[in-house]
Design a protein around this motif. Structure first.
Motif, PDB file in Angstrom:
ATOM      1  N   THR A   5       0.839  -1.277  -0.081  1.00 51.93           N
ATOM      2  CA  THR A   5      -0.010   0.124  -0.093  1.00 51.93           C
ATOM      3  C   THR A   5       0.810   1.085   0.142  1.00 51.93           C
ATOM      4  O   THR A   5       0.517   2.311  -0.654  1.00 51.93           O
ATOM      5  N   ARG A   6       2.068   0.989   0.536  1.00 55.70           N
ATOM      6  CA  ARG A   6       2.856   2.232   0.744  1.00 55.70           C
ATOM      7  C   ARG A   6       4.065   2.397  -0.141  1.00 55.70           C
ATOM      8  O   ARG A   6       4.649   3.451  -0.304  1.00 55.70           O
TER       9      ARG A   6
ATOM     10  N   TRP B 233       8.631   4.632  -2.294  1.00 53.08           N
ATOM     11  CA  TRP B 233       7.705   4.926  -1.352  1.00 53.08           C
ATOM     12  C   TRP B 233       6.686   5.764  -1.915  1.00 53.08           C
ATOM     13  O   TRP B 233       7.239   6.746  -2.781  1.00 53.08           O
TER      14      TRP B 233
ATOM     15  N   ARG C 187      -3.538  10.253   3.392  1.00 53.21           N
ATOM     16  CA  ARG C 187      -3.746   9.279   2.050  1.00 53.21           C
ATOM     17  C   ARG C 187      -3.011   9.710   1.089  1.00 53.21           C
ATOM     18  O   ARG C 187      -2.876   8.677   0.292  1.00 53.21           O
TER      19      ARG C 187
ATOM     20  N   TYR D 285       0.068   9.571   1.104  1.00 53.24           N
ATOM     21  CA  TYR D 285       1.072   8.370   1.107  1.00 53.24           C
ATOM     22  C   TYR D 285       0.832   6.999   0.835  1.00 53.24           C
ATOM     23  O   TYR D 285       1.559   6.113   1.043  1.00 53.24           O
ATOM     24  N   GLU D 286      -0.232   6.647   0.228  1.00 55.22           N
ATOM     25  CA  GLU D 286      -0.851   5.427   0.051  1.00 55.22           C
ATOM     26  C   GLU D 286      -0.913   5.257  -1.535  1.00 55.22           C
ATOM     27  O   GLU D 286      -1.515   6.327  -2.325  1.00 55.22           O
TER      28      GLU D 286
ATOM     29  N   ARG E 182      -6.620   2.219  -1.547  1.00 59.44           N
ATOM     30  CA  ARG E 182      -7.547   1.937  -0.228  1.00 59.44           C
ATOM     31  C   ARG E 182      -8.366   0.997  -0.855  1.00 59.44           C
ATOM     32  O   ARG E 182      -8.695   1.177  -1.826  1.00 59.44           O
TER      33      ARG E 182
ATOM     34  N   TRP F  67       0.047  -2.530   6.550  1.00 59.30           N
ATOM     35  CA  TRP F  67      -0.230  -1.030   6.645  1.00 59.30           C
ATOM     36  C   TRP F  67      -1.654  -0.894   6.865  1.00 59.30           C
ATOM     37  O   TRP F  67      -2.247  -0.187   7.891  1.00 59.30           O
ATOM     38  N   ASN F  68      -2.460  -1.247   5.974  1.00 62.08           N
ATOM     39  CA  ASN F  68      -3.977  -1.161   5.889  1.00 62.08           C
ATOM     40  C   ASN F  68      -4.465  -2.077   7.172  1.00 62.08           C
ATOM     41  O   ASN F  68      -5.477  -1.637   7.869  1.00 62.08           O
TER      42      ASN F  68
ATOM     43  N   ARG G 183      -1.447   1.835   9.717  1.00 65.10           N
ATOM     44  CA  ARG G 183      -2.192   3.206   9.767  1.00 65.10           C
ATOM     45  C   ARG G 183      -2.664   3.336  11.314  1.00 65.10           C
ATOM     46  O   ARG G 183      -2.412   4.583  11.662  1.00 65.10           O
TER      47      ARG G 183
ATOM     48  N   SER H 169       4.650   9.247  11.248  1.00 68.33           N
ATOM     49  CA  SER H 169       5.232   8.251  10.596  1.00 68.33           C
ATOM     50  C   SER H 169       6.637   7.851  11.079  1.00 68.33           C
ATOM     51  O   SER H 169       7.096   6.777  11.109  1.00 68.33           O
TER      52      SER H 169
END
Lengths: 565, 587
Positions: free
Chosen positions: A61-62, A79, A113, A115-116, A119, A209-210, A233, A268
């Protein structure tokens, strides 16, 4: 076997060629060179396609990791961040005095958001944007780390198996139109992790992450998955709350509203650098007490954290022990009883325990001794051990009995209701007793029949494993120790990317291989369900050349575990 | 926000337009906005920043007559080189040695400055009488990498080198703290070497770093996949016969074993019989979960002992340690970073395969052999604010220059001068189109005063100068608002704003005026605050350029007739561009 001594007694070369023909040798599948790159040995060395280089991309995700198959580690890692969303030629990041205005970017609940990549709730996701982000990240990685030109190359993607089809479809769309890879194969990351650990079965605890996903893998198949929203997160959110609590003026009631007072980047960073996890508190109380006096001085240690994204730059000084709070709240929430959690927010130890509990006995015995921790949050110091210890304690307390509660306790306490077999049940509930429980079960056959209705009853007859049998018969490895089963054990994997690199290097076929032309023709709608695809046909069409022309000529193809539309 | 705003122009490559509509119809059903001819390009949409480029980033394909952006060119690599030592790396090395310079080029892991190799031993002070006379001899003894900027040295992480050359190879054998390890190559040799066969290779789990675990796993899987018996008896002998070529082998196999199906089944049975790795030699590594030492270290060192996100990001993949699981956060786990190699790339048009950019292959030169930049094919647009006194409408006169970069007053009309400069040797006809209101939350009104005009060819400057006076006069009059037919008022209308009239005209440029009424940035109470750059007044504008060009020679065909010079074809190019005019003042 009969021809083998003949070949050795007559060392003439032509006789050994004849020995191929002998059926007994062919029964052992004959001489093979499966590990050579075959495609390069015939045909002209095409300059338009770089067939031998397979690119492996692991999506998170990241971040996104890219490299060539056969390499031990990815060549580069990109990233996602807000500076990736800028236009070309926008160099304001480098301007002196420029500061990213995170406050306005975080408005409307989109703190972090940027940084992702995506979702999983696709209702609010701009799929075109996801495709663009994937494209730009891949292009950056190819230019900066891979140093490759834009000839079409085959790709292997390593993806979490819970990735929704629309996101996958958007990413595939973008990459197929922009990079022209002839095929893209999809590998699920838990599977790749298992390959990367050298095991056939595993319990993969992905502290992502999620969310945290616990996947059970048995004989290279994903058999069960459980998830919890407690992930990276949440950890960063909790870190933010901790820091906000210690800010000089307090928050004046802002804590209730979702307003963020510090930038995501800073929180973070602190979460990655300073947050740690307390060891389990109850165990070994007395030895810890002695230790506590010893480092009482160290216990009062404080940490100074400079913060720049607050209203005015400031330096916080907070006790080191407080920095384990975010981890506590995000992953364990020990102040609540275990029954108070919803299904999607189970604390991690309970999640792992329940995942193991729902497995059948054999699978559980195998998986519990092959626990792989992975994901970004496995870097929180002490978290892996904490989860492991908590799970051990749960197993110690409860055994592998899914039925719990006051009624069960009453039943056990009631001498009238207690039958003879019930007495035998207790010892079997001791931890790590799966193999031993089998012995008991065999002794008391009648009991086993009684309790066969419960799914995870400890008295199941051991099933004969055809593969184990085969190994025992043919391999001649009878001196090898039997595989470890029934005890909790954590093992290390080289990682999902490296596992995929291994699997691809060894020319393993992915279940889901998507041909470019077919995808551009049909999109995700053309995918069949995994069980409708005859993999044998696909495998054969692969042929010695490794070219996937078979699927282009109308054969069914699938997206594997990622489903079909 | 404090700095003055510089107007800018961005161009959207037409390639992104195709995929945009393509994807909308195919992949994503969620974007349900109606697709029509009238849909204006929205520079505020987050996707737009992926398709907008400054003119300088764009190339142009002469054969397809199309703009090519970095997303729609095919690239080929001319050379690989190290940006630090400018050494040209052969492409064959890249596969085996990786993407980093394997000479002695290292970056500081703390501040990215270059690292130099210095001796750890300090030079004895020459002023001391007792000092031996060795100042001339180079320093011996252990060496370290030091950063001359932030004074980081590799001794801080416990790395010292015995020799001052071959640092890259030495570093691969050293862990942080100074313990040595076996590289993959040595491991492989050791496995082959019969003298090591008896004794077990190191099985300590501390010793099983990432690279070693990967190598062990690979060897294990390869051993499992290949039938050991076959490898012993059949293959070894076959190899002597020259049958080792896989194609001939598989052909023979399929002849003798009767069809591929049978073979496939066997292959599958063999695959199924793979067992698990059982010990570290086979790649199985039992995790050590005890991290209390690392926690204690974190407790004592605090934030200063940890590396920042940028520092961790700059690190090359760490192959020499067992999985760190968070211990890579400490400063003493940083390693010197070998420089990433770079490439020089030539670019081709993906459609016609013509080269559109080709640099010199020598690393030291920065020249290009071929470079078809878009700036020499499509008109450039420059923006300048024009201060006009008085109200809107025609007939206002200019009154000096506005303060450049000053914020725009909301709801007050402002005028901008767009200058189109024609780089090609033909006269071009430009048609502009802009939506009446800008898209986004704050809709400003936009009026292009003169949406259609011609720009003269980019003729030689001397032609202009050598023209006789009368002609030049006539030319100039024509330029000043094309007023020859309209009567003599043309010349002094230079500073007059008139609908349908251009503002000013030069040899190969034309200025027109755009009137904007900036929107008010007032926010309703519930609204989210302004996003970054949302206060910038950006107008999307579709540009259509038409010109007549000579037919290309090969298109005329076999008959190069005298009509060749007259054979002209009409060409056109249309694209969206975005003009950033200024910031709107916030109340």
């Amino acid at each position: 076997m009969s021809s083998t001594p003949a070949a050795s007694s007559t060392p003439l070369p032509h006789r050994s060629v004849a020995s191929i023909r002998a059926p007994s040798v062919a029964g052992q599948s004959g001489p093979t060179t499966p590990l050579r790159s075959i495609s390069s040995s015939f045909g002209s060395p095409s300059s338009l396609r770089a067939d031998d280089e397979i690119i492996i991309v692991e999506f998170g995700t990241r971040k996104l990791q890219v490299g060539f198959s056969g390499d031990p580690a990815p060549r580069g890692c990109i990233w996602f961040g807000p500076d990736q969303l800028r236009r070309a030629g926008d160099f304001r990041d480098w301007q002196p005095g420029y500061r990213h205005d995170w406050r306005s970017a975080a408005a409307g609940g989109s703190w972090g958001r940027d940084y992702e990549l995506w979702r999983y709730d696709v209702r609010s996701v701009d799929l075109g944007l996801v495709g663009d982000k994937v494209e730009r990240a891949l292009r950056d990685a190819f230019t900066k780390y891979m140093l490759i030109d834009s000839r079409p190359r085959r790709m292997v993607w390593v993806l979490p198996s819970s990735l929704p089809v629309p996101l996958l479809s958007a990413a595939l769309d973008s990459v197929f139109t922009r990079f022209q890879p002839p095929t893209i194969s999809l590998l699920s990351s838990p599977l790749a992790l298992a390959v990367g650990a050298g095991v056939r079965s595993a319990l993969v605890v992905d502290l992502g992450w999620n969310e945290t996903v616990v996947t059970s893998i048995y004989e290279y198949r994903e058999v069960a998955t459980r998830r919890s929203i407690r992930g990276g997160r949440m950890l960063v959110e909790q870190t933010h709350n901790l820091l906000a609590k210690h800010l000089p003026q307090g928050l004046e009631g802002d804590a209730e509203s979702q307003e963020h007072v510090l930038s995501f980047e800073e929180c973070s960073d602190i979460a990655q650098r300073l947050v740690w996890c307390r060891p389990r508190s109850t165990a070994g109380q007395e030895e810890r007490e002695g230790q506590e006096e010893e480092d009482a001085a160290a216990r009062s240690a404080t940490v100074r954290i400079p913060l720049t994204s607050w209203l005015s730059p400031t330096t916080l000084e907070l006790p080191f022990d407080d920095l384990s709070e975010p981890c506590e709240t995000a992953f364990f929430d020990a102040q609540y009883t275990l029954t108070s959690f919803d299904d999607d927010e189970l604390p991690l130890h309970l999640l792992v325990y329940r995942s193991l509990l729902q497995l059948s006995l054999d699978v559980r015995a195998t998986c519990m001794s092959r626990i792989i921790f992975t994901g970004g949050c496995s870097a929180v110091l002490g978290l892996r051990k904490r989860i492991f210890d908590e799970v051990s304690r749960l197993v110690q307390q409860r055994g592998w009995d899914p039925v719990r509660g006051k009624a069960v306790e009453q039943l056990l306490a009631n001498p009238k209701l207690q039958r003879a077999p019930a007495a035998a049940r207790r010892p079997s509930n001791t931890p790590a007793a799966a193999p031993r429980a089998q012995d008991v079960g065999e002794e008391r056959d009648g009991v086993w029949h009684d309790r066969s209705a419960t799914p995870a009853g400890p008295y199941m007859e051991p099933e004969t494993d055809p593969i184990e049998e085969q190994l025992k018969r043919g391999g001649g490895h009878s001196d090898q120790q039997p595989p470890v089963r029934g005890e909790l054990r954590a093992i290390e994997s080289v990682g999902a990317w490296s596992g995929a690199s291994l699997a691809t290097h060894l020319k393993t076929m992915a279940v889901a291989t998507i041909d470019r032309e077919v995808w551009l023709l049909h999109g995700a709608a053309g995918a069949s369900k995994p069980n409708e695809v005859d993999h044998k046909v696909q495998r054969q069409s692969l042929g010695p050349g490794g070219l996937m022309r078979g699927s282009a000529s109308g054969g069914a193809w699938t997206l594997g575990v990622w489903g079909a539309v | 926000m404090a700095t003055a705003f510089t107007p800018y122009s961005y161009i959207q490559c037409p390639c992104s337009d195709i995929t945009l509509t393509d994807r909308r119809s195919g992949g994503s059903p969620t974007t349900s906005e109606p697709d029509g001819d009238d849909h204006a390009f929205d520079p505020r949409a987050p996707r737009s920043s992926f398709s907008l480029y400054p003119l300088e980033y764009l190339m142009y394909c002469e054969d397809c007559h199309q703009i090519r952006c970095p997303r729609c060119v095919a690239e080929e690599i001319v050379t690989y080189y190290c940006p630090n030592c400018l050494f040209e790396v052969p492409s064959s090395n890249l596969k085996s040695e990786g993407n980093r310079c394997n000479r002695s080029c290292f970056q500081c892991p703390v501040c990215i400055g270059p690292l130099a190799i210095t001796s750890v031993e300090t030079k004895p002070d020459p002023n001391l009488l007792a000092a031996p006379d060795n100042s001339a001899t180079p320093l011996a003894g252990p060496y370290a990498l030091t950063c001359s900027y932030c004074l980081w040295t590799s001794t801080e992480v416990g790395i010292q080198f015995d020799k001052h050359n071959g640092i890259h190879a030495q570093l691969a054998k050293l862990r942080n703290g100074g313990t040595t390890r076996l590289t993959a190559k040595e491991r492989k040799e050791r496995r082959k070497d019969p003298s090591y066969k008896g004794q077990p290779p190191p099985t300590d789990s501390q010793d099983l770093d990432h690279e070693a675990q990967f190598a062990n796993l690979k060897a294990f899987y390869q051993g499992q996949l290949a039938d050991p018996n076959a490898a012993d008896a059949g293959l070894a002998l076959l190899g002597d016969l020259g049958f080792s070529s896989p194609t001939s082998l598989s052909r023979i196999m399929s002849i003798y074993t009767g069809g591929g199906l049978l073979h496939d089944k066997k292959a599958k049975a063999r695959l199924g019989a793979m067992r698990e790795a059982l010990d570290p030699d086979e790649g199985l590594l039992v995790a050590s979960l005890d991290e209390s030492a690392a926690i204690a270290k974190l407790r004592s060192e605090g934030l200063d002992g940890t590396a920042s996100a940028a520092q961790r990001l700059g690190q090359a993949p760490n192959l020499v340690e067992p999985p760190l699981h968070g211990r890579e956060r400490f400063l003493d786990s940083l390693r010197p970073v070998p420089h990433l190699l770079r490439t020089k790339r030539s670019k081709r048009c993906p459609v016609c395969r013509h080269i559109i950019s080709k640099p010199e292959s020598k690393v030291q030169t920065t020249r290009f052999r071929i470079r078809l930049v878009a700036g020499s094919y499509i008109p450039s647009i420059s923006v300048r604010q024009l201060a006009l006194s008085g109200g809107t409408g025609t007939g206002t006169s200019a009154s000096g220059a506005a303060v450049p970069g000053a914020p725009l007053e909301p709801l007050k009309p402002a005028y901008f001068l767009l200058t189109f400069k024609n780089p090609i040797f033909e006269t071009i006809k430009v048609t502009l189109g802009a939506p009446v209101t800008t898209p986004g939350r704050f809709a400003s009104r936009v009026t292009v005063i003169c949406p259609e005009f011609e720009v003269d060819a980019n003729t030689d400057v001397w032609d202009e100068a050598l023209k006789d006076n009368a002609e030049r006069d006539r030319e100039q009059r024509r330029r000043r608002g094309e007023s020859i037919s309209a009567g003599g008022g043309g010349i002094n209308s230079a500073n007059q704003l008139e609908v349908g009239k251009i503002w000013e005209r030069g040899r190969n440029w034309v200025s027109i005026v755009v009137e904007v009424v900036p929107a008010s940035l007032a926010l309703a109470p519930g609204d989210p605050p302004l996003r970054e750059d949302e206060d910038v007044l950006e107008i999307p504008m579709s540009v259509r350029v038409e010109w007549e060009a000579e037919m290309a020679g090969d298109e005329v065909g076999a008959a190069p007739s005298r009509s060749n010079s007259e054979a002209r074809e009409k060409r056109e190019l249309a694209y969206w561009c975005v003009l950033g005019l200024g910031r709107i003042r916030q109340r």
